[in-house]
Write a protein that holds these residues in place. Sequence first.
Motif, mmCIF file in Angstrom:
data_model
loop_
_atom_site.group_PDB
_atom_site.id
_atom_site.type_symbol
_atom_site.label_atom_id
_atom_site.label_comp_id
_atom_site.label_asym_id
_atom_site.label_seq_id
_atom_site.Cartn_x
_atom_site.Cartn_y
_atom_site.Cartn_z
ATOM 1 N N ARG A 174 0.841 -1.203 0.000
ATOM 2 C CA ARG A 174 0.000 0.000 0.000
ATOM 3 C C ARG A 174 0.873 1.249 0.000
ATOM 4 N NH1 ARG A 174 -1.740 3.871 3.333
ATOM 5 N NH2 ARG A 174 -3.768 4.775 2.884
ATOM 6 N N ALA A 175 1.953 1.226 0.764
ATOM 7 C CA ALA A 175 2.862 2.375 0.811
ATOM 8 C C ALA A 175 3.456 2.637 -0.571
ATOM 9 C CB ALA A 175 3.964 2.132 1.838
ATOM 10 N N ARG A 176 3.881 1.592 -1.270
ATOM 11 C CA ARG A 176 4.424 1.765 -2.625
ATOM 12 C C ARG A 176 3.376 2.326 -3.584
ATOM 13 N NH1 ARG A 176 7.592 -2.733 -1.223
ATOM 14 N NH2 ARG A 176 5.963 -4.211 -1.784
ATOM 15 N N ARG A 177 2.144 1.828 -3.466
ATOM 16 C CA ARG A 177 1.070 2.317 -4.341
ATOM 17 C C ARG A 177 0.783 3.789 -4.115
ATOM 18 N NH1 ARG A 177 -1.526 -2.479 -2.926
ATOM 19 N NH2 ARG A 177 -2.928 -1.346 -1.572
ATOM 20 N N ILE A 178 0.697 4.213 -2.851
ATOM 21 C CA ILE A 178 0.373 5.618 -2.621
ATOM 22 C C ILE A 178 1.562 6.520 -2.951
ATOM 23 C CG2 ILE A 178 -1.441 5.102 -0.966
ATOM 24 C CD1 ILE A 178 0.401 6.026 1.244
ATOM 25 N N ILE A 179 2.787 6.010 -2.845
ATOM 26 C CA ILE A 179 3.950 6.798 -3.272
ATOM 27 C C ILE A 179 3.907 6.996 -4.783
ATOM 28 C CG2 ILE A 179 6.455 6.749 -3.576
ATOM 29 C CD1 ILE A 179 6.647 5.530 -0.782
ATOM 30 N N ARG A 180 3.611 5.931 -5.529
ATOM 31 C CA ARG A 180 3.516 6.059 -6.997
ATOM 32 C C ARG A 180 2.433 7.048 -7.390
ATOM 33 N NH1 ARG A 180 4.800 0.477 -7.255
ATOM 34 N NH2 ARG A 180 2.611 -0.080 -7.128
ATOM 35 N N GLU A 181 1.279 6.972 -6.748
ATOM 36 C CA GLU A 181 0.186 7.885 -7.081
ATOM 37 C C GLU A 181 0.514 9.316 -6.674
ATOM 38 O OE1 GLU A 181 -2.973 9.293 -8.846
ATOM 39 O OE2 GLU A 181 -2.324 7.207 -8.999
ATOM 40 N N GLY A 201 5.475 7.661 9.003
ATOM 41 C CA GLY A 201 4.192 8.346 8.883
ATOM 42 C C GLY A 201 3.363 7.932 7.689
ATOM 43 N N ILE A 202 3.939 7.205 6.763
ATOM 44 C CA ILE A 202 3.236 6.843 5.536
ATOM 45 C C ILE A 202 2.143 5.809 5.780
ATOM 46 C CG2 ILE A 202 4.642 4.920 4.717
ATOM 47 C CD1 ILE A 202 4.656 6.402 2.001
ATOM 48 N N VAL A 203 2.203 5.116 6.904
ATOM 49 C CA VAL A 203 1.231 4.064 7.184
ATOM 50 C C VAL A 203 -0.188 4.626 7.223
ATOM 51 C CG1 VAL A 203 0.517 2.353 8.900
ATOM 52 C CG2 VAL A 203 2.926 2.674 8.389
ATOM 53 N N SER A 204 -0.353 5.827 7.751
ATOM 54 C CA SER A 204 -1.687 6.423 7.854
ATOM 55 C C SER A 204 -1.898 7.557 6.855
ATOM 56 C CB SER A 204 -1.910 6.940 9.273
ATOM 57 O OG SER A 204 -0.958 7.946 9.554
ATOM 58 N N GLN A 219 -2.589 12.290 -1.387
ATOM 59 C CA GLN A 219 -2.496 13.751 -1.414
ATOM 60 C C GLN A 219 -1.398 14.244 -0.470
ATOM 61 O OE1 GLN A 219 -5.480 12.246 -0.696
ATOM 62 N NE2 GLN A 219 -6.674 12.585 -2.541
ATOM 63 N N ASP A 220 -1.256 13.582 0.687
ATOM 64 C CA ASP A 220 -0.199 13.952 1.631
ATOM 65 C C ASP A 220 1.174 13.685 1.028
ATOM 66 O OD1 ASP A 220 -2.261 14.474 3.428
ATOM 67 O OD2 ASP A 220 -2.154 12.455 4.294
#
Length: 127
Positions: free
Chosen positions: A69-76, A100-103, A107-108
Amino acid sequence: MKLRAIRENHLFSKAYAKGKKYVGRNVAVYVLPDYAASRLQKADPMKRRLNRVGITVSKKLGCAPVRSRARRIIREGYRAAVQKTQPRQGWLIVIAARQGIVSAKSQDIAHDLISAFRRLSLCTDKK
């Protein structure tokens, strides 16, 4: 937009050792000029200069689904940041996830990456 990934360990190590660094709440960003950018530009069918991006997520963050999930939200977040700021091309960019990326939401992450690009003088606008 498909990311051109960094896959070689020596490029990650080089970015960590010699690159400029920005540490945000959710991610740490390392940038280094890509010396192979002109060679890759000639090989590209569209003859574009591109950034190569590497994403690292430590096992300290949690189990495999959390890291994925962390990799996915970093890519997005990276896609959103690139669309908004249009950073200069021809760089190695390594994005390392922090606790902090866990939560966090994408956008953050995009906000952190935009701040990093501006601080590391990777984008041309000064807004």
